[in-house]
Design a protein around this motif. Structure first.
Motif, PDB file in Angstrom:
ATOM      1  N   UNK A 157      31.034  41.069  44.840  1.00  0.00           N
ATOM      2  CA  UNK A 157      31.533  41.803  43.750  1.00  0.00           C
ATOM      3  C   UNK A 157      30.430  42.903  43.032  1.00  0.00           C
ATOM      4  N   UNK A 158      29.567  43.250  43.918  1.00  0.00           N
ATOM      5  CA  UNK A 158      28.308  44.196  43.519  1.00  0.00           C
ATOM      6  C   UNK A 158      29.014  45.537  42.805  1.00  0.00           C
ATOM      7  N   UNK A 159      28.386  46.363  42.016  1.00  0.00           N
ATOM      8  CA  UNK A 159      28.424  47.417  41.402  1.00  0.00           C
ATOM      9  C   UNK A 159      28.959  48.648  42.529  1.00  0.00           C
ATOM     10  N   UNK A 160      30.015  48.975  42.221  1.00  0.00           N
ATOM     11  CA  UNK A 160      30.316  50.270  43.172  1.00  0.00           C
ATOM     12  C   UNK A 160      30.222  51.567  42.358  1.00  0.00           C
ATOM     13  N   UNK A 163      32.947  55.787  37.667  1.00  0.00           N
ATOM     14  CA  UNK A 163      33.312  54.935  36.334  1.00  0.00           C
ATOM     15  C   UNK A 163      32.259  54.749  35.619  1.00  0.00           C
ATOM     16  N   UNK A 213      29.938  52.597  32.911  1.00  0.00           N
ATOM     17  CA  UNK A 213      29.892  51.016  32.716  1.00  0.00           C
ATOM     18  C   UNK A 213      30.493  50.723  31.044  1.00  0.00           C
ATOM     19  N   UNK A 214      30.869  49.513  31.254  1.00  0.00           N
ATOM     20  CA  UNK A 214      31.713  49.123  29.942  1.00  0.00           C
ATOM     21  C   UNK A 214      30.805  48.052  29.218  1.00  0.00           C
ATOM     22  N   UNK A 215      31.221  47.750  28.152  1.00  0.00           N
ATOM     23  CA  UNK A 215      30.278  46.617  27.429  1.00  0.00           C
ATOM     24  C   UNK A 215      30.843  45.372  27.962  1.00  0.00           C
ATOM     25  N   UNK A 270      38.619  34.829  45.672  1.00  0.00           N
ATOM     26  CA  UNK A 270      38.710  36.342  45.305  1.00  0.00           C
ATOM     27  C   UNK A 270      37.828  37.198  46.188  1.00  0.00           C
ATOM     28  N   UNK A 282      38.547  40.070  49.002  1.00  0.00           N
ATOM     29  CA  UNK A 282      37.711  41.234  48.644  1.00  0.00           C
ATOM     30  C   UNK A 282      37.096  41.867  50.077  1.00  0.00           C
ATOM     31  N   UNK A 329      32.757  44.510  33.781  1.00  0.00           N
ATOM     32  CA  UNK A 329      33.574  45.450  34.229  1.00  0.00           C
ATOM     33  C   UNK A 329      33.343  45.918  35.665  1.00  0.00           C
ATOM     34  N   UNK A 330      32.287  46.315  35.784  1.00  0.00           N
ATOM     35  CA  UNK A 330      31.655  47.141  36.797  1.00  0.00           C
ATOM     36  C   UNK A 330      31.515  46.029  38.053  1.00  0.00           C
ATOM     37  N   UNK A 331      31.372  45.065  37.577  1.00  0.00           N
ATOM     38  CA  UNK A 331      31.033  43.717  38.697  1.00  0.00           C
ATOM     39  C   UNK A 331      32.620  43.154  38.903  1.00  0.00           C
ATOM     40  N   UNK A 332      33.735  43.951  38.713  1.00  0.00           N
ATOM     41  CA  UNK A 332      35.038  43.263  38.548  1.00  0.00           C
ATOM     42  C   UNK A 332      35.218  41.866  38.152  1.00  0.00           C
ATOM     43  N   UNK A 333      34.658  41.862  36.912  1.00  0.00           N
ATOM     44  CA  UNK A 333      34.673  40.584  35.907  1.00  0.00           C
ATOM     45  C   UNK A 333      34.148  39.390  36.484  1.00  0.00           C
TER      46      UNK A 333
END
Lengths: 338, 454
Positions: free
Chosen positions: A69-72, A76, A78-80, A101, A105, B348-352
């Motif tokens: 689930x790392x940041x890719x 995009x 970043x969101x709150x 999940x 992935x 969101x960046x960690x796919x929730x």
């Protein structure tokens, strides 16, 4: 299927301009790269999909939730973050879902044989020689047909009706059913001269991800790009980069069926991944000899590895030394703890 | 008799009749008299109507310049009346200043380039006596003096570097005034102070009457969570700034920040009629808020935040409201402890991926239905009114429709050009392969052509 739906659309390729150039000049795949590899046959592909092999490969991948689930970096912002108050039961349920999940992935891209019926001549109609100076491409854009099974045929100006080649198929599919991230023209980075610096940089994951996105798995270009990358990873022993990603499984499968176990075994022994070594040997023997290894206690396992090194590996001296060093270290620890 | 005669003579209509009558009676007497004393008056009527130029030259013993002192004359030119001063006239860049005309002038040096021994030259040089001589005139002297005087006349404000400027022009609010003065070996290293408000205030005193002072609100902080603000008043601007700065340094408070870049959570805060809705923002967003809040955030070390001020924007109330809100923030652990639920974060960046950021100390409640909504809990049930944004009026007009229709064919032209340049190194037409002369105008080609023609 009626002829109406079959030829519901046709795509005309103009002589000159963009598409003719693409179709004639795109073959940048070099056959020399693949000559060393064992050919991917139907049997091999079936072996890859076999449950026992898949299980081994997933174990070797070491699925880590955090890394899955790392940041890719996909452009995009970043969101709150979102916050929720939850009970312990809810949290546990979520964590179980996350594990499933994560496994999804890191689903492995398949290793399948190349498509064989490309450019197959169906019919030659001598009566219409010179009917036009352009080729005509016919395709079926009925809803619900997969890209792989879509009919794409080409009528040459000399009257030959043949099945489309790989590039024509790609163009037609991408024009009528565009896929996100896939480009109409193959990116230059997949050409050999541009691929080399990327490999030297160590951007393995980027290359493999993009190849997955751009090419079909039965495409010659896909095999070329992916296998060169696997070879490079094997050479530099940077398996760590691909751990817990989609690509370590196919990489190890590739190493096993091409009989290149030395570097990975060395890596396992040096980084104290003893279980990985055993699993890999298991995989290797399963693919090449169709045998299952019976695992006993620790001493038995050392014996298995030693036998494997003696029979299958080329750099026997180095590997045996590494194994001895590992056994020594391990026995000291065992004696200390006991 | 003389006067009546003169009158008659001067009246042209009666001239003949009177002259004839008189002549007929006393001819000889009149002739005698006329020739003797009034001969001068017998002139032709045309000559009488001509004007002769008169040259007037005033001759005064005192001149305007002699009567007044230089100071007085300069004042009349440069000063503004008392009434004008009250309206703020005679301030700023256009203000005239008195020039010191003696500047640059040396005793003994004048228009004639003379050597005066003992005044502007030594008397004896070696063994020779120097004589009074006139040298050739110095042509640059006049120009030098004028240049010096021109430079003196107008006052210009010291130009500030763009980084040193405040919110507006070279006014004080928003400007940095350095760290507070050190107290007993404790020095404020890494601190910076910024002025938030700078104004003149008055009050009435029994002795002094209308008493004028400068009031300054300043905020100081180390850009790492520590900050304080204070109000300082003094008769003098510099003293007021110093007082505000030093008092702010003694009222420091620590403000919790989320990952050292934003607030812990959205919150609502109010002081008097100043209401502020503050929202948390991700990294790279910046500070989108009132300029005073932005300045405070910079000093505290908050980098990303959105704030909406509703109601009054009175600066002192605004500062107080914002600081109150910041201090009332709850950390994740506090929230978990208060509600007795786990606090889970989804990005969101960690796919929730759910991450438990805080668990309560002690028992966790088991009923998921009673768990409060995070935003509601944190905002204390306040909701910011978000007005619906309607499309602009012109999008319903005919001309907009026509424009859209025209744009439809060319909307992707720029992208197509860029792709062509990336692929072929030039902009091409689909005919270029078969007809090489068919080559569209390249980017900047028109400009190059016109330059060559010139």
């Amino acid at each position: 299927m009626t002829s109406r739906s079959l030829f519901s659309s046709f795509y005309r390729l103009k002589n000159g301009y963009k598409h003719s150039k693409r179709i004639h000049g795109i073959n940048f795949s070099s056959v020399s790269n693949e000559s060393h590899d064992r050919e991917v046959t139907k049997e091999l592909s079936n072996m890859f999909f076999a449950d026992s092999v898949q299980e081994l490969l997933i174990k070797l991948t070491h699925v880590d939730v955090q890394k899955a689930f790392r940041k890719r970096f996909i452009g995009e912002d970043p969101d709150i973050p979102i916050y929720k108050f939850m009970t312990t039961a809810e949290v546990e349920k979520l964590q179980a879902e996350v594990k499933v999940k994560a496994n999804k992935k890191v689903q492995m891209p398949p290793i399948v044989p190349l498509q064989t019926d490309l450019g197959q001549v169906i019919n030659v109609d001598k009566d219409i020689i010179g009917f036009d100076n352009s080729k005509f491409v016919f395709t079926d854009i009925t809803f619900g047909i997969s890209d792989k099974s879509r009919i794409v045929v080409v009528r040459e100006s000399d009257g030959t009706l043949r099945k489309a080649n790989a590039d024509e198929r790609h163009t037609v599919n991408q024009i009528y059913f565009p896929q996100l991230g896939r480009e109409l023209k193959h990116p230059v980075m997949f050409q050999d001269e541009h691929l080399k610096p990327l490999l030297e940089n160590g951007d393995y994951e980027f290359i493999l991800d993009r190849a997955c996105c751009q090419f079909e798995p039965n495409d010659q270009n896909y095999h070329r790009v992916v296998f060169t990358t696997y070879k490079h990873v094997n050479k530099t022993k940077k398996y760590q980069v691909l751990e817990s990603t989609r690509h370590l499984g196919p990489l190890l499968f590739y190493l096993a069926f091409n009989k290149m176990p030395d570097n990975f075994l060395m890596y396992c022994l040096q980084t104290e991944r003893f279980q990985d070594a055993i699993l890999f040997i298991n995989l290797y023997t399963k693919i090449n000899q169709g045998l299952e290894i019976e695992l006993g206690d620790l001493k038995d396992q050392f014996k298995v590895i030693e036998d494997f090194i003696n029979t299958e590996c080329t750099e026997k001296g180095n590997l045996e030394e590494a194994l001895k060093y590992y056994i020594n270290m391990n026995s000291v620890e065992v004696s200390k703890s006991s | 008799m003389m006067s009546s005669m003169l009158k008659r003579i001067l009246l042209p209509n009666s001239i003949f009749s009177t002259v004839q009558n008189v002549v007929s009676i006393k001819r000889s007497e009149i002739l005698k008299e006329c020739t003797r004393s009034y001969s001068k008056l017998f002139v032709s009527p045309t000559q009488i109507l001509q004007f002769k130029p008169v040259h007037i030259q005033q001759n005064r013993q005192e001149s305007f310049f002699k009567k007044h002192t230089a100071e007085h004359i300069w004042k009349s030119v440069t000063s503004v009346s008392n009434a004008g001063k009250k309206r703020g006239r005679g301030k700023g860049a256009g203000k005239k200043r008195a020039k010191n005309l003696n500047k640059g002038q040396v005793l003994g040096v004048g228009v004639d380039n003379m050597v005066w021994p003992g005044l502007n030259a030594p008397i004896i040089k070696g063994r020779d006596l120097i004589k009074r001589t006139q040298l050739p005139p110095d042509p640059d002297r006049e120009a030098r003096l004028i240049k010096l005087r021109d430079a003196m006349g107008t006052f210009r404000f010291l130009k500030l570097m763009p980084t040193e400027r405040g919110w507006s022009g070279n006014k004080m609010p928003g400007r940095s005034i350095g760290p507070p003065d050190s107290i007993n070996e404790y020095s404020f290293d890494g601190f910076d102070t910024k002025v938030l408000e700078f104004k003149t205030v008055f009050c009435m005193k029994s002795n002094a009457g209308r008493y004028r002072r400068i009031s300054v609100v300043a905020v100081t902080g180390n850009k790492n969570g520590l900050a304080g603000f204070a109000l300082g008043k003094a008769a003098d601007a510099r003293a007021a700034l110093k007082r505000a700065k030093n008092r702010a340094g003694q009222k420091l408070m620590y403000i919790e920040r989320y990952e050292n870049h934003t607030v812990y959570h959205d919150f609502f805060t109010q002081f008097c009629n100043t209401k502020i809705f503050v929202e948390k923002r991700p990294e790279g967003y910046g500070l989108h808020c009132h300029r005073a809040i932005k300045t405070i955030c910079e000093i505290i070390g908050i980098k990303n935040l959105y704030a909406k001020v509703e109601g009054s924007t009175n600066l002192q109330n605004l500062v107080k409201a914002f600081f109150l809100g910041l201090l009332k923030q709850k950390t994740h652990q506090q929230l978990a402890d208060e509600t007795k639920y786990h606090l889970v974060e989804f990005r969101k960046e960690n796919d929730y991926l759910p991450v438990v950021v805080a668990s309560p100390n002690g028992d966790v409640k088991t009923d998921p239905k009673e768990a409060p909504d995070f935003l509601q809990y944190v905002m204390d049930n306040k909701v910011r009114l978000r007005k619906k944004k309607f499309p602009p009026f012109y999008t319903k007009k005919t001309h907009w429709y026509i424009k859209e229709k025209k744009m439809e064919t060319i909307r992707n032209m720029e992208k197509a050009k860029l792709n062509l340049i990336a692929e072929y190194g030039e902009i091409r037409s689909f005919l270029t392969d078969t007809y090489p002369e068919c080559r569209p105008l390249q980017k900047n080609e028109f400009k190059k052509q016109t330059e060559e023609d010139q």
